[in-house]
Design a protein around this motif. Sequence first.
Motif, short mmCIF file in Angstrom:
data_model
loop_
_atom_site.label_atom_id
_atom_site.label_comp_id
_atom_site.label_asym_id
_atom_site.label_seq_id
_atom_site.Cartn_x
_atom_site.Cartn_y
_atom_site.Cartn_z
N SER A 155 -38.27 -42.63 -24.79
CA SER A 155 -39.31 -43.51 -25.33
C SER A 155 -38.67 -44.81 -25.85
O SER A 155 -39.27 -45.88 -25.75
CB SER A 155 -40.11 -42.80 -26.44
OG SER A 155 -39.25 -42.37 -27.45
N VAL A 156 -37.46 -44.71 -26.39
CA VAL A 156 -36.75 -45.94 -26.81
C VAL A 156 -36.47 -46.79 -25.57
O VAL A 156 -36.75 -47.99 -25.55
CB VAL A 156 -35.43 -45.58 -27.54
CG1 VAL A 156 -34.61 -46.85 -27.77
CG2 VAL A 156 -35.74 -44.90 -28.87
N LYS A 188 -37.98 -46.89 -22.76
CA LYS A 188 -39.23 -47.45 -22.22
C LYS A 188 -39.63 -48.71 -23.00
O LYS A 188 -40.08 -49.69 -22.43
CB LYS A 188 -40.36 -46.41 -22.30
CG LYS A 188 -40.32 -45.40 -21.21
CD LYS A 188 -41.29 -45.76 -20.09
CE LYS A 188 -41.02 -44.80 -18.96
NZ LYS A 188 -41.78 -44.95 -17.79
N LYS A 189 -39.48 -48.62 -24.33
CA LYS A 189 -39.88 -49.75 -25.17
C LYS A 189 -39.04 -50.98 -24.86
O LYS A 189 -39.50 -52.10 -24.86
CB LYS A 189 -39.76 -49.37 -26.65
CG LYS A 189 -41.02 -48.69 -27.18
CD LYS A 189 -40.87 -48.35 -28.65
CE LYS A 189 -41.88 -47.29 -29.07
NZ LYS A 189 -41.47 -46.60 -30.27
N GLU A 190 -37.73 -50.71 -24.62
CA GLU A 190 -36.84 -51.83 -24.33
C GLU A 190 -37.22 -52.42 -22.99
O GLU A 190 -37.25 -53.53 -22.72
CB GLU A 190 -35.39 -51.36 -24.28
CG GLU A 190 -34.82 -51.16 -25.69
CD GLU A 190 -33.51 -50.40 -25.64
OE1 GLU A 190 -33.05 -50.06 -24.54
OE2 GLU A 190 -32.96 -50.12 -26.72
#
Lengths: 662, 182
Positions: free
Chosen positions: B177-178, B180-182
């Motif tokens: 999820s980290v 993906k956010k980046e």
Amino acid sequence: MEIDLSRGSIERVPTNPKDTALYLGGLGTNAKLLWDRVPPEAEPFSPDNLLIFSTGLLGGTPATGANRTIVSTFSPQTLLMAYSMMGGFFAPELKYAGYDKVIIRGNSPELVYLWINDDKVEIRDASHLQGKGALEAAEMIRRELKEPKAQVCAIGLAGENRVYYASIEHSRSSASRGGIGAVMGAKKLKAVAVRGKKDINVARPEEFMTLCNEVLNYIQHRAKNPIKGVPPILAGIGSPQEMAIHDEEWHTTSFAWGNARHRRKGFWTKETAEVWKKTQEKAVERLISCYNCPMKCGAVVSYPALGISKYMMKCYSKLTYVMGAMADDLDFGFRIAGLAQEYGVDGYTAPQVMAFAVELYEDGILTDQDLPGFPSGNEERFFWLLEKIVRREGIGDILANGTYWAARQIGKGAEAYDRNTIKKHEQIPIKLGMLNPIYFLMYSTGEKMNITQIEGQMPQVPFATREEREEFVKDWIQVPDEKFKEFFLNWELRGENAFPHYPPPETACDLVEWQETMHYIDDILGICAGLSSFPIKPPYHIHNLPKFISAATGMDFDKDRLWNTARRIRNLLRAVNARRGLRRSDEKPPEDHWKKRFPDLEKKLLDTYYRFKGWNSEGIPTKETLDGLDLAYVAEDLLKRGILSEDETAAAEEAAEEAKQN
Amino acid sequence: MGEKKKKIIKTIKIDADKCNGCRACEVACSAFHATPKYSSNNPARSRIRVIHEPLKDMFVPVYAGEYTAAECMGRDKYVLDGKEYDECALCRASCPSRDLFKEPDSGLPLKCDMCESDPTLTEPLCVQWCITDALVYEEREEEVEEEEEQEDLEIGLEALADKYGMEKLIETVARLSVAKKE
């Protein structure tokens, strides 16, 4: 995938998309490979010959009945291209493993089998399988690989011993014509096992599934509406429903018995019908199908009282041995067919060769010296001969070469008993009265050499009344053109519009082209003829097949493009065979195929057909024809070899001129 | 405890005597569940498998049932009409003891969902494609205790947790999820 058994190499090669566009797949791309790679001088048993196991273009897709494996090579018997298809489960499994084809070249020094497990491919020792039955070997392989879901095709003793009519057996099916099992034997390849767990994709999914559903619906419609006015065996779809239907009046009274010699017109009595029905009901344990097909053309045969082990039978082999042996009992058919399958011999050719031997013995051409210990009853004789043939023991060594070659090896007048071969290949034993111009052309010119794989779509004889004919054509949606309905409406049993002069040669050519083209398309796509080219009013036809191709591949196909593609492949096959020596003089049905023959008409039929096809008077496609079908490279080769000459086109036109004047 | 509620029970009646072993059900099932729908087919992904042993007269379609993290203490063998079925052959579970009813590449469990979809099918596709009528669809109404249905996602996560451990799974989800956010 390319396998070289001489060197033991395995290579994955992507399918060439250009070839796919021109030849689609299955038979089409097989023919291209054989043309490109096997020099015409190559002996069938030499390492240079290829043995190709191919899926069809639609193989393994949800299209009903797209399960055929198309095996192509050069035949030891005819020396021409052999291609035989089998149903069952093999081709879809191969496609799920990620392969369109397995192309085998070279000959292995030791007996081996091939194990294809998705990306993992091995050539494995098969010495422990030597002499094993085809189905027995398949089971042993599944067990030793611990892969009960692997699909296997294998040869039996006949293939190992290069019997010219050895088959490749798989589950309930076999690829048996032309001795392709003997080529597999020469390559010392006992079996091919495959397991696949990958996806098969189609280009336009919703459209494709809609087409599949239409086919399934039509199959149900036809199940409820059998064709009226034809024998029960031809009224439905699928392969002739030999396992379900016991009424064999049509086969037993119209086909020839023994060495394609005797008609037994009074054979089918009420008593016989009752006995045969009982036998069949006892023998057939369950009706079964091939992959993704609702038809039940095959059966598990289980008949403990006869002391035979269970096996799976398809269609007509139930009768071929019975009729060849002039046996009265259907029991015999069930008994010997199971054994013959384990040995792996062609169910058409083998009984005819045996009947040929029996006749030679009865007429004193073969003696007790040739056949030491030959039993007295015909049924026992057939068992005796089968054992000799598959081992190539004694007389079996000669008979293993098929009727044509055996007759010439035996000599002493035996040639005259070779009465049912075309191009050295045994035909279905039918001996009829009046020349049939349509069948004359199909028998003479069919590259497939087996009439059931050339004919189809039409009732074989005209309907008696105009009313019946009108009724029949009402929902005949399968015809490529309305003119075929016209022909059928006017076709009579007697009088001017009857055989041999009706249909006239031009119409006969049209009818032959339609029938054979549908088979070519099936063999390219891998669809079973039983749902398509063979039965009357089938679910697949020229109007929906192009849509299947378009939806599956994303290439735009319509009726004309598909027809033209089939023509391209038909001409390529003809060229492959012409390069190996096929000429006009080879193109003739057995002399006694019909009692009433018409040499002038037959010549005219063949001339007209060759012209219609764009072939020269020897039956070889002209440069113009080949160029027009993107086969210029074929024309060039034929010219270079002197098989065609530059003025060939002129010759065809000359013939046309001559015909006009007549 | 949930409340009593009327529920449609969906049933597929399997008449093994009518099965001809063609496996069209496997084709239809895997095509229906492909993404996009019908774009591919692959019996190895099918949620119905036909036990197909023609020479033993075994023709039995079996549907994928619940995923199970642990195998049974013992193994089942059935003998019916004198025919001995392979170990656990008639079991519907996606179970660590065997490959059956698992996605061939991820190993994630498969389960028959009766072709739940929008728009809904009149009957599951395998039934529609079985025109030999070995598979027949039936619905009936029953009163049942209401219970939350376990969703596909949850079943998949549970299987992954069993395979790799909950901690590792949580770590991976967090990392993804980290990313993906980046």
